[in-house]
Design a protein around this motif. Structure first.
Motif, PDB file in Angstrom:
ATOM      1  N   ASP A 558      -7.701   2.851   4.846  1.00  0.00           N
ATOM      2  CA  ASP A 558      -7.700   2.038   3.626  1.00  0.00           C
ATOM      3  C   ASP A 558      -8.531   0.775   3.854  1.00  0.00           C
ATOM      4  N   ASN A 560      -8.656  -1.778   2.149  1.00  0.00           N
ATOM      5  CA  ASN A 560      -7.898  -2.962   1.726  1.00  0.00           C
ATOM      6  C   ASN A 560      -6.650  -3.158   2.586  1.00  0.00           C
ATOM      7  N   LEU A 561      -6.598  -2.429   3.722  1.00  0.00           N
ATOM      8  CA  LEU A 561      -5.400  -2.487   4.537  1.00  0.00           C
ATOM      9  C   LEU A 561      -5.074  -3.923   4.970  1.00  0.00           C
ATOM     10  N   ASN A 564      -3.865  -5.915   2.041  1.00  0.00           N
ATOM     11  CA  ASN A 564      -2.535  -5.496   1.585  1.00  0.00           C
ATOM     12  C   ASN A 564      -1.441  -5.979   2.537  1.00  0.00           C
ATOM     13  N   SER A 633       0.420   1.869   9.691  1.00  0.00           N
ATOM     14  CA  SER A 633      -0.598   2.367   8.762  1.00  0.00           C
ATOM     15  C   SER A 633      -1.594   3.267   9.484  1.00  0.00           C
TER      16      SER A 633
END
Length: 821
Positions: A558, A560-561, A564, A633
């Motif tokens: 991701d 945008n990890l 986020n 993640s």
């Protein structure tokens, strides 16, 4: 001068003869000179017995030129040598040469009986070894029948039967000739062309008829019928369809149950008569027109010399093919079918005296030559029939050169079949064909008067071979018909040549079968090579497609990890920033302010350390902190990637071999564990100056002017503001947001470094699968079963051919000459 010598080599299996000439018995051998008379016997198939008289005569006249005489050295069969001795004695008695003639046997061949025994033994070996290739075998039924057909053809070639094909134009008396040879009026014979079928007459102890009739699929099926006086035709072998056919044929010939007035021969003759009419028959043409062109008739032979031979003689009565008044298409097709179906038949060419040199006879001769491989070439008997109508002057007229010289030298026999049949039937015999009775009576009257003839006197024997009435053991009346002489010639062929021809053709059939097997092996090898190349092409094509698809699979991380995760810790940042001034006051008060430049560097380092401990480490290293969330993640991304690869493998499992599936399964299991990440630390780098140098100048001035509290307040507020801005981020002069040190240090940099490790793991995972796809045994081409089947067939043929190699060697040299000690 020394005695001269001529060497004759005669191969009875190939029916060829060659000559060598020597000026002395012990001298060197040479070919006959160009234009030598002997050369007319070479380079073509001949029967030596038909030409031996001419050969010896030429040798005596051309080469017997010294007083010591000439020796003929012979390399050939013992019985031909015996004939040679007889001919030499006759020629020598004529004293046309300068010196005496003598002969010596210097080499021979295996007897036909011995060769046949060997060939049959070799056949049994080949048949046993190639059983799956024969009719009914798996290979024959599902792959190819060429080998099997070639092997099975051998059975016809060397069977006990000796086929005799009676051929000729229409209405020359072929059927009457066969009737006279078997002693019964079994074959219908009329002035108009009558024989539309090929009739196979086989000597047997009982009467039976076999015909071909189409089944429901239109395929011709053989039906056999017994012939019984009280029942007519009776279907054999519980043949339900045959029973229906028998009932119809019995109806058409007027044979009803319980009618014992009709003899077997009358019933069989009537059936043949109907079948010959075929589709032209009134009322029954539709039914009769469906029968095949071949009919098999088994019956006893009555009072025939041919009964004395051990071999089973089979006569074929064939349709004529040159009648312009009727459609000959069916007749020609039937004749072509019969000629093409033979393997070792003796042809008897029947013609009448006025048609012996016509186009029709030449056409039949040409047709026989076209099928020469199926016949006992060069053996052929030419029979002039219907001689009861000829005067002596007509009988004396020489036959045409074409007829006389066909196949070297032809045996031409004159016969009157109906006269012979009448003699064999006896006085007051009942005739089934009234015209036969009239012809017979006319012949008897002629024979009892001044115009009586004995037909054998007019026969043409190129070998000067004649047999007397006493030697034949027949009456003068029967002898005069010429039929016993014909029977003798048939018997002579059967006893002296047929087995040679069976050997030659039988060996050819077996070697041909092995050659077909080798050809099929080569063809299958090539097919296998082609299939393997195609399989490799398909495998490469599949591999490239799989690799392309695999290359398009990337691990998802991701983008945008970091952002986020950072949202979870905004409160931590705010809390830290709200306490930042107090922390800076403590740092300020505890710092050495003597050297302002060192003071600024020190206070900045204290600020960085304070932030590292109280914000960075606290957020990053907490039990549920940023690092834990990043790793969780990353683990999720790894699991998702592994599932994607597993789905890819499962989706394409049809392209993988069993070995490939096993390898890929092990590969997935080996790589399914989450990657072991190397620790990534979160470290706030040196923050350097937090504001411009002039701010330090202001601080210094205030300190000099004794405004220490103001200096302290101003510096702490400025640094707190600047550091908070550095932590939170800001927009540059172009309006572009610059992420703060807190985001970069705690989230962005660790995410990037862990992502790099994850991508390395993913690439290694993918590469491991690629390595499996590059293994030859992994990817299928969808042709593996076909290739495996071809490989098995190739190996099977190789093995079987190797097992019969000794047989091939034996067959190859079996018919070669054998030297005499």
């Amino acid at each position: 001068m020394a005695k001269k010598a001529v060497r004759i080599k005669y191969d009875p299996f190939a029916c060829n003869v060659s000559f060598r000439i020597a000026q002395s018995v012990g001298g060197s051998w040479q070919e006959p000179s160009e234009g030598a008379a002997l050369l007319k016997f070479t380079n073509r198939p001949i029967l030596l017995s038909n030409c031996i008289f001419g050969i010896v005569t030429i040798i005596n006249e051309k080469y017997n030129s010294v007083m010591d005489g000439l020796e003929i050295q012979f390399l050939g069969p013992n019985d031909d040598f015996a004939l040679l001795e007889q001919v030499i004695k006759k020629v020598d008695d004529q004293q046309n040469g300068v010196g005496p003639l003598s002969c010596r046997l210097i080499g021979t061949y295996h007897t036909a009986e011995d060769a046949l025994e060997t060939i049959r033994r070799d056949y049994a070996t080949i048949k046993h070894e190639f059983m799956p290739y024969l009719p009914g075998g798996d290979y024959y039924e599902h792959t190819s029948n060429q080998i099997g057909d070639q092997i099975v053809r051998f059975e016809d070639t060397i069977s006990d039967a000796v086929p005799v094909c009676v051929v000729g134009n229409y209405s020359v008396g072929k059927s009457a000739l066969i009737n006279s040879l078997i002693g019964e009026e079994i074959l219908p014979s009329q002035v108009n062309p009558s024989t539309a079928k090929n009739v196979k007459v086989v000597r047997s102890s009982t009467y039976s008829v076999a015909v071909y009739y189409p089944d429901d699929n239109g395929d011709l099926k053989l039906h056999r019928f017994g012939v019984e006086p009280s029942l007519g035709l009776v279907a054999q072998d519980s043949d339900e369809h045959g029973s229906e056919i028998a009932a119809k044929l019995n109806e058409f010939i007027g044979c009803v149950r319980g009618d014992e007035d009709k003899r077997e021969v009358e019933i069989a003759r009537a059936v043949l008569d109907k079948l010959n009419q075929g589709k032209n028959a009134e009322l029954s043409g539709e039914f009769l027109g469906k029968f095949g062109s071949n009919v098999i008739l088994e019956m006893p032979f009555a009072d025939s010399i041919l009964e004395k031979t051990d071999s089973r003689i089979v006569f074929f009565d064939t349709p004529g093919s040159d009648n312009a008044e009727v459609n000959q298409k069916e007749h020609k097709e039937a004749l072509e079918l019969l000629l093409g179906d033979q393997t070792n038949a003796l042809p008897i060419l029947v013609t009448s005296r006025d048609r012996a040199a016509g186009d029709g006879t030449e056409a039949i001769m040409h047709m026989l030559d076209e099928h020469a491989n199926n016949f006992s070439s060069p053996s052929c008997l030419i029979v002039i029939s219907k001689c009861d109508r000829l005067a002596k002057a007509q009988l004396r007229e020489p036959v045409s050169a074409l007829t006389k010289n066909w196949h070297g030298k032809s045996i031409v026999l004159f016969v009157t079949p109906i006269g012979a049949l009448g003699v064999r039937k006896g006085e007051d015999a009942d005739w089934l064909d009234e015209s036969y009775s009239e012809f017979y009576e006319d012949w008897k009257r002629k024979q009892s008067g001044a115009h009586k003839v004995s037909l054998p006197e007019y026969n043409v024997y190129p070998c000067d071979r004649r047999v007397s009435m006493d030697e034949l053991g027949v009456s003068q009346e029967l002898y005069d018909t010429g039929i016993p002489s014909l029977e003798y010639e048939i018997q002579y062929y059967v006893e002296h040549y047929s087995k040679y021809k069976k050997c030659e053709r039988g060996r050819k059939d077996l070697l041909g079968a092995l050659a077909v097997a080798e050809s099929e092996l080569a063809e299958q090898k090539q097919q296998c090579t082609d299939k393997k190349q195609e399989a490799e092409r398909r495998k490469l094509e599949t591999r490239n497609a799989l690799l392309k698809e695999l290359d398009e699979i990337d691990i998802f991380i991701d983008p945008n990890l970091a952002s986020n995760i950072a949202t979870y810790f905004e409160d931590d940042l705010n809390s830290y920033c709200s306490k930042l001034k107090d922390a800076l006051y403590e740092i300020y008060d505890s710092s050495d302010r003597e050297n302002l430049q060192d003071f600024d560097d020190a206070i900045n380092e204290h600020i960085r350390h304070h932030c590292q401990v109280n914000l960075i480490d606290k957020v990053y290293l907490a039990a549920n902190g940023a690092k834990a969330k990043i790793l969780a993640s990353m683990a999720g991304f790894a699991e998702g990637y592994a599932r994607t690869l597993q789905t890819y493998v499962e989706k394409n499992r049809s392209h993988f071999s069993e070995i490939g599936r096993k390898q890929l399964r092990e590969c997935l299991e080996h790589n399914s564990a989450l990657p072991e990440f190397t620790e990534v630390k979160s470290v706030l780098e040196g923050i350097q100056a937090l504001f411009e140098k002039f701010a330090l100048v202001g601080h210094t001035w205030r300190m000099i002017t004794k405004k220490e509290d103001e200096a302290r307040e101003r510096l702490v507020c400025a640094k707190a503001k600047a550091f908070e801005q550095r932590l939170r981020g800001y927009d540059d002069v172009f309006g572009k947001n610059k992420p703060g040190a807190f985001f970069t240090t705690v989230f962005a940099k660790p995410v990037d470094q862990y992502a790099q490790q994850l991508r390395i793991w993913a690439d290694e995972y993918k590469q491991y699968i690629k390595d499996q796809l590059d293994t030859d045994s992994v990817i299928l081409s969808n042709m593996e079963d076909e290739i495996a089947s071809l490989d098995a067939k190739v190996d099977d043929l190789k093995t079987r051919l190797s097992k019969v190699e000794d047989v091939r060697t034996e067959l190859t040299s079996l018919l070669d000459e054998v030297a005499i000690d």
